[in-house]
Design an enzyme around this catalytic site. Structure first.
Site, PDB file in Angstrom:
ATOM      1  N   GLN A 174      98.319 155.281  95.285  1.00  0.00           N
ATOM      2  CA  GLN A 174      99.035 155.280  94.012  1.00  0.00           C
ATOM      3  C   GLN A 174      99.610 153.878  93.821  1.00  0.00           C
ATOM      4  OE1 GLN A 174      99.188 158.656  92.188  1.00  0.00           O
ATOM      5  NE2 GLN A 174      97.477 158.517  93.616  1.00  0.00           N
ATOM      6  N   ARG A 220     104.792 157.728  89.775  1.00  0.00           N
ATOM      7  CA  ARG A 220     104.208 156.449  89.387  1.00  0.00           C
ATOM      8  C   ARG A 220     102.703 156.608  89.182  1.00  0.00           C
ATOM      9  NH1 ARG A 220     105.066 155.508  95.040  1.00  0.00           N
ATOM     10  NH2 ARG A 220     103.178 154.852  96.174  1.00  0.00           N
ATOM     11  N   ALA A 252     103.445 163.748  85.743  1.00  0.00           N
ATOM     12  CA  ALA A 252     102.513 163.294  86.779  1.00  0.00           C
ATOM     13  C   ALA A 252     102.076 161.849  86.554  1.00  0.00           C
ATOM     14  CB  ALA A 252     101.308 164.226  86.827  1.00  0.00           C
ATOM     15  N   HIS A 253     101.231 161.365  87.463  1.00  0.00           N
ATOM     16  CA  HIS A 253     100.809 159.965  87.426  1.00  0.00           C
ATOM     17  C   HIS A 253      99.962 159.658  86.192  1.00  0.00           C
ATOM     18  CE1 HIS A 253      97.280 161.269  90.296  1.00  0.00           C
ATOM     19  NE2 HIS A 253      97.148 161.763  89.085  1.00  0.00           N
ATOM     20  N   ASN A 254     100.147 158.447  85.697  1.00  0.00           N
ATOM     21  CA  ASN A 254      99.377 157.896  84.571  1.00  0.00           C
ATOM     22  C   ASN A 254      99.696 158.545  83.225  1.00  0.00           C
ATOM     23  OD1 ASN A 254      98.067 156.452  86.616  1.00  0.00           O
ATOM     24  ND2 ASN A 254      96.302 157.828  86.634  1.00  0.00           N
TER      25      ASN A 254
END
Length: 352
Positions: free
Chosen positions: A216, A236, A257-259
């Protein structure tokens, strides 16, 4: 009611002053000097209290209302007892909130939550490479890593951990027991207690021995005037950044969540779960417990009803509901059809 232990009013005011603050019309000017010492709901009102009534449906059974004054619309005015000062305004609830912000600044201004103490506690651990502007408050138990920068007027409350390289803007409030890592925060950002910013996203790939971790490598970017509720988590990005747009308000216990990329001035209620790489447009609203599948694109000014499960992209300006979510009118027709089928079945069973 506003407990004076926790919320000391800035000043006592009169009904006439309230009318001026609200840009409203005081119906009986002879009551202009009547004092108002607190704000209250209709149920908790008393002869010293200011209340509001928004809409005719809330203006029933008011014969016994005791209050110093009431904010209401012109159509509600005939329902108010004669001994209550009436302030007519087009938007009673909005004006009531504005008066509350003026009278109880500590209730909404994060920089006042920590009382009158300022400066850096000797019980904080701060890396010597951190850049702390003048006027920052850092409370006991705080840990600040290498190359962190914190802008003037920001309050870092007790037991907060800020990871290496993070940037926090001016006039922010980071409440007790938050953690911030791999993140850049703008100005006037408010994090409620227990918020987690910048931890690993939930990313794995199949490997020879099971699941292997996907690195990540992104960041979290939080723009100006964002507020994030207690115990909410913002992962992140994996390769891109996770972004929360200017003015967005996020409730407690939300998972981002990520992105994920959230637009400006969105509203996200409690217990929502937003999966990886989802995009939300500007001014979109999610009701409580909405779940969104990964890689879904949701447009601007979209409204999604509580407990909906979103599996598909949603165009700008639409209202969706249900699990799986669909346009609101279509969802309502299906619910009506199921109810009609249920009634028909019951009637057939009774005939037998």
């Amino acid at each position: 009611m506003a407990d004076p232990i926790f919320y000391e009013a800035l000043l006592n005011v009169t009904v006439g002053q309230i009318a001026d603050l609200a840009n409203g019309v005081l119906v009986d000017s002879s009551l202009a000097n009547r004092p108002v010492t607190r704000l209250a709901s209709l149920a908790d009102a008393g002869p010293d209290a200011l209340v509001f009534i928004d809409g005719k449906k809330n203006a029933q059974n008011l014969e016994g209302l005791k209050a110093a004054g009431v904010l209401c619309t012109d159509e509600v005015k005939p329902s108010i007892p004669k001994n209550v000062a009436i302030i007519v305004t087009r938007h009673p609830q909005q004006d009531f909130a504005a008066i509350g912000r003026a009278l109880y600044p500590r209730a909404v201004n994060a920089h006042l939550w920590s009382g009158d103490e300022t400066g850096i506690s000797p019980h904080a651990i701060i890396d010597p490479t951190a850049e702390i502007e003048a006027g920052v408050t850092i409370e006991p138990g705080v840990i600040i890593g290498k190359a962190v920068s914190i802008g003037a007027g920001t309050v870092i409350a007790a037991n907060v951990v800020i990871g290496n390289g993070c940037k926090i803007g001016r006039d922010c409030y980071i409440a007790p027991s938050c953690s911030v890592q791999y993140a850049f925060l703008g100005n006037r950002v408010l994090l409620h207690p227990g918020v987690r910013i910048g931890q690993d996203g939930f990313g794995y790939v199949p490997g020879k021995a099971g699941l292997d971790k996907m690195p990540q490598l992104g960041r979290v970017i939080i723009q100006d005037n964002v507020e994030i509720g207690a115990n909410t988590t913002v992962d992140r990005g994996a390769l891109a950044d996770t972004v929360i747009g200017e003015g967005t308000k996020i409730d407690n216990l939300v998972q981002i969540a990520h992105n994920v990329r959230i637009g400006r001035h969105c509203v996200i209620a409690a217990q929502c779960g937003i999966s990886g790489s989802v995009v939300l447009g500007d001014m979109t609203m999610l009701g409580g417990s909405v779940g969104i599948k990964d890689h879904v694109n949701i447009g601007s000014r979209v409204e999604i009803a509580a407990a909906s499960g979103v599996m598909n992209d949603i165009p700008d300006g639409e209202r969706w509901a249900g699990a799986p979510a669909q346009p609101f009118k279509q969802w309502f027709r299906e619910i009506a059809s199921v109810r009609a089928m249920s009634r028909t079945k019951k009637e057939s069973s009774s005939d037998e």
